[in-house]
Write a protein that holds these residues in place. Structure first.
Motif, PDB file in Angstrom:
ATOM      1  N   PHE A  93       0.879  -1.172   0.000  1.00 40.80           N
ATOM      2  CA  PHE A  93       0.000   0.000   0.000  1.00 40.80           C
ATOM      3  C   PHE A  93       0.913   1.217   0.000  1.00 40.80           C
ATOM      4  CE2 PHE A  93      -4.526   1.056   1.446  1.00 40.80           C
ATOM      5  CZ  PHE A  93      -4.450   2.374   1.011  1.00 40.80           C
ATOM      6  N   MET A  94       1.076   1.841  -1.181  1.00 41.85           N
ATOM      7  CA  MET A  94       1.974   2.982  -1.330  1.00 41.85           C
ATOM      8  C   MET A  94       1.165   4.269  -1.387  1.00 41.85           C
ATOM      9  SD  MET A  94       4.529   3.934  -4.480  1.00 41.85           S
ATOM     10  CE  MET A  94       5.500   2.443  -4.309  1.00 41.85           C
ATOM     11  N   VAL A  95       1.455   5.190  -0.480  1.00 41.13           N
ATOM     12  CA  VAL A  95       0.750   6.469  -0.437  1.00 41.13           C
ATOM     13  C   VAL A  95       1.739   7.606  -0.683  1.00 41.13           C
ATOM     14  CG1 VAL A  95      -0.981   5.554   1.133  1.00 41.13           C
ATOM     15  CG2 VAL A  95       1.000   6.751   2.064  1.00 41.13           C
ATOM     16  N   GLU A  96       1.205   8.803  -0.741  1.00 40.90           N
ATOM     17  CA  GLU A  96       2.058   9.978  -0.944  1.00 40.90           C
ATOM     18  C   GLU A  96       2.900  10.248   0.307  1.00 40.90           C
ATOM     19  OE1 GLU A  96       0.637  13.641  -3.253  1.00 40.90           O
ATOM     20  OE2 GLU A  96       0.448  14.260  -1.159  1.00 40.90           O
ATOM     21  N   ASP A  97       2.232  10.295   1.450  1.00 39.21           N
ATOM     22  CA  ASP A  97       2.918  10.577   2.713  1.00 39.21           C
ATOM     23  C   ASP A  97       2.113   9.936   3.831  1.00 39.21           C
ATOM     24  OD1 ASP A  97       4.127  11.529   4.981  1.00 39.21           O
ATOM     25  OD2 ASP A  97       3.773  13.645   4.578  1.00 39.21           O
ATOM     26  N   ILE A  98       2.624   8.863   4.391  1.00 36.50           N
ATOM     27  CA  ILE A  98       1.854   8.101   5.377  1.00 36.50           C
ATOM     28  C   ILE A  98       1.678   8.874   6.685  1.00 36.50           C
ATOM     29  CG2 ILE A  98       3.711   6.847   6.564  1.00 36.50           C
ATOM     30  CD1 ILE A  98       1.882   4.309   6.090  1.00 36.50           C
ATOM     31  N   SER A  99       2.439   9.954   6.881  1.00 36.57           N
ATOM     32  CA  SER A  99       2.244  10.773   8.081  1.00 36.57           C
ATOM     33  C   SER A  99       1.056  11.713   7.948  1.00 36.57           C
ATOM     34  CB  SER A  99       3.508  11.591   8.385  1.00 36.57           C
ATOM     35  OG  SER A  99       3.722  12.590   7.414  1.00 36.57           O
ATOM     36  N   ASN A 100       0.565  11.921   6.716  1.00 35.24           N
ATOM     37  CA  ASN A 100      -0.621  12.740   6.503  1.00 35.24           C
ATOM     38  C   ASN A 100      -1.827  12.049   7.123  1.00 35.24           C
ATOM     39  OD1 ASN A 100      -3.184  13.229   4.678  1.00 35.24           O
ATOM     40  ND2 ASN A 100      -1.900  15.040   4.443  1.00 35.24           N
ATOM     41  N   SER A 101      -2.646  12.798   7.836  1.00 37.06           N
ATOM     42  CA  SER A 101      -3.749  12.189   8.601  1.00 37.06           C
ATOM     43  C   SER A 101      -4.719  11.419   7.709  1.00 37.06           C
ATOM     44  CB  SER A 101      -4.492  13.256   9.400  1.00 37.06           C
ATOM     45  OG  SER A 101      -5.100  14.206   8.548  1.00 37.06           O
ATOM     46  N   PHE A 102      -4.966  11.915   6.492  1.00 39.97           N
ATOM     47  CA  PHE A 102      -5.881  11.222   5.584  1.00 39.97           C
ATOM     48  C   PHE A 102      -5.344   9.842   5.232  1.00 39.97           C
ATOM     49  CE2 PHE A 102      -6.830  10.249   1.055  1.00 39.97           C
ATOM     50  CZ  PHE A 102      -8.185   9.980   1.187  1.00 39.97           C
ATOM     51  N   PHE A 103      -4.095   9.771   4.794  1.00 42.37           N
ATOM     52  CA  PHE A 103      -3.513   8.492   4.397  1.00 42.37           C
ATOM     53  C   PHE A 103      -3.262   7.599   5.608  1.00 42.37           C
ATOM     54  CE2 PHE A 103      -1.978  11.093   0.677  1.00 42.37           C
ATOM     55  CZ  PHE A 103      -2.791  10.468  -0.255  1.00 42.37           C
ATOM     56  N   CYS A 104      -2.904   8.192   6.721  1.00 40.88           N
ATOM     57  CA  CYS A 104      -2.654   7.426   7.938  1.00 40.88           C
ATOM     58  C   CYS A 104      -3.914   6.683   8.379  1.00 40.88           C
ATOM     59  CB  CYS A 104      -2.167   8.368   9.031  1.00 40.88           C
ATOM     60  SG  CYS A 104      -1.741   7.555  10.579  1.00 40.88           S
ATOM     61  N   LYS A 105      -5.025   7.383   8.431  1.00 44.15           N
ATOM     62  CA  LYS A 105      -6.289   6.753   8.824  1.00 44.15           C
ATOM     63  C   LYS A 105      -6.717   5.701   7.814  1.00 44.15           C
ATOM     64  CE  LYS A 105      -8.201  10.748  11.286  1.00 44.15           C
ATOM     65  NZ  LYS A 105      -9.244  11.794  11.253  1.00 44.15           N
ATOM     66  N   LEU A 106      -6.546   6.032   6.547  1.00 42.88           N
ATOM     67  CA  LEU A 106      -6.960   5.130   5.472  1.00 42.88           C
ATOM     68  C   LEU A 106      -6.208   3.799   5.556  1.00 42.88           C
ATOM     69  CD1 LEU A 106      -8.929   5.582   3.030  1.00 42.88           C
ATOM     70  CD2 LEU A 106      -6.889   5.953   1.648  1.00 42.88           C
ATOM     71  N   THR A 107      -4.893   3.869   5.709  1.00 41.23           N
ATOM     72  CA  THR A 107      -4.096   2.644   5.742  1.00 41.23           C
ATOM     73  C   THR A 107      -4.433   1.790   6.957  1.00 41.23           C
ATOM     74  OG1 THR A 107      -2.281   3.898   6.780  1.00 41.23           O
ATOM     75  CG2 THR A 107      -2.165   3.580   4.406  1.00 41.23           C
ATOM     76  N   ARG A 108      -4.732   2.440   8.081  1.00 38.98           N
ATOM     77  CA  ARG A 108      -5.057   1.680   9.285  1.00 38.98           C
ATOM     78  C   ARG A 108      -6.366   0.904   9.109  1.00 38.98           C
ATOM     79  NH1 ARG A 108      -3.508  -0.262  14.490  1.00 38.98           N
ATOM     80  NH2 ARG A 108      -4.822  -2.045  14.032  1.00 38.98           N
TER      81      ARG A 108
END
Length: 349
Positions: A71-86
């Motif tokens: 699961f590759m995102v732009e920036d996993i520290s960004n709250s949107f991507f962080c919540k999504l990946t979890r």
């Protein structure tokens, strides 16, 4: 001293049965191979007693499946991507898969290096928030018949499954909300990007202000110049004193913008209209809570999982492809309400 790993051979030797029999039992094939219930129980009980763990590399070589996704995102520290990946991690675990997460920083070279690395490790599939110039790399994965689902953005002329949201309509609706609350000079601060999600958000904003005969006023900031973002936003305020509301195209731009507002004029957050695309935990906690466009995280993850599981079953990953567009929600808080003053000159004085 390191504890010795228990193997199928060890179990077979201890129980004085064949390695093949142990393998069939541990892989759930007892009934198919006519192995008695008594012997099956004996093997399973002993495996549990010695804390047997299957060799995942050996399993992967035997089955051709690693049960691992990237699961590759732009920036996993960004709250949107962080919540999504979890959320996705918890969902896909119930299907027996594990996930490797990584950030590409919207950088093509880093994206290609990570994809090559994980592809060499023979992961089963990729969910990718693509950087702008890796269409050829994605296309190469598909040619290798590797399952790929693009997230948040896609390439218009590439046949590939994708999950995104109604960026254009959501941006239009958010801008319209500001207009209805008597804001007449709405600025739009966005990234300097031709990626689909950002272009759609810009398009939605422009259409709304055009439909109501208002002037579009935009500020573009390169993703790789965000360290200077506050200065760009302050300059935007200086050059556009008539602005009475600002729509930020991402939540990290909104964060930078709120800092810039405070440094430029400590009372500005109390006076100017604000909407962010994507929510953030802090937006609800500020003295003036921040309105936002909220993307449906649970639905996004459910759709990603649904499509990926189907691709993993297909012999041909191009057997069916689709671009799924989900609806976002406008969350109205204090920052976009008509409590704000409407005199443009007073806003920045």
């Amino acid at each position: 001293m390191k504890k010795k790993t228990v193997t199928i051979r060890n179990i077979a030797n201890e129980l004085k049965i064949s390695i093949t029999t142990v393998s069939f039992v541990l892989n759930g094939k007892s009934k198919e191979k006519h192995i008695s219930k008594e012997l099956t129980k004996k093997v399973l009980d002993y495996a549990e007693l010695v804390n047997y763990k299957p060799n995942q590399i050996a399993q992967s070589l035997r089955t051709g499946k690693s049960k691992i996704l990237v699961f590759m995102v732009e920036d996993i520290s960004n709250s949107f991507f962080c919540k999504l990946t979890r959320i996705f991690e918890d969902m896909i675990a119930k299907e027996g898969y594990r996930v490797l997460f990584c950030s590409n920083d919207n950088n093509d070279q880093k994206s290609r290096e990570l994809i090559e690395l994980f592809n060499h490790r023979q992961v089963d599939g990729f969910i990718i928030v693509p950087s702008p110039g890796i269409q050829d790399t994605i296309e190469n994965l598909i040619k290798q018949n590797i399952p790929v689902v693009l997230l948040d953005r896609f390439f218009d002329d590439l046949e590939c499954n994708a999950v995104t949201t109604n960026n254009k309509q959501a941006a239009y609706d958010a801008t319209l909300h500001l207009i209805k609350n008597q804001f007449k000079n709405i600025g739009f601060i966005t990234t300097l990007s031709n990626q689909t999600q950002m272009m759609d958000r810009l398009s939605g904003y422009k259409k709304a202000v055009s439909d109501f005969g208002l002037k579009a006023n935009t500020q573009f900031i390169s993703y790789h110049e965000m360290e200077n973002g506050k200065q760009y936003i302050k300059q935007f305020l200086i050059e556009n004193p008539e602005v009475d509301a600002v729509f930020f195209a991402t939540n990290y731009l909104a964060q930078i913008g709120l800092e810039a507002f405070k440094e430029y004029n400590n009372n500005l957050i109390d006076r100017i209209g604000i909407i962010s695309f994507d929510d953030h935990e802090m937006f609800k906690l500020l003295p003036v809570s921040i309105s936002c466009v909220s993307q449906p995280l649970e639905k996004i993850c459910s759709k990603l999982m649904e499509i990926m599981l189907q691709l993993l079953k297909h012999k041909d990953v191009l057997e069916s492809t689709s671009k799924c567009i989900l609806k976002s929600e406008l969350i109205i808080r204090e920052s976009s309400s008509n409590r704000l003053i409407n005199d443009a000159e007073a806003v920045l004085n």
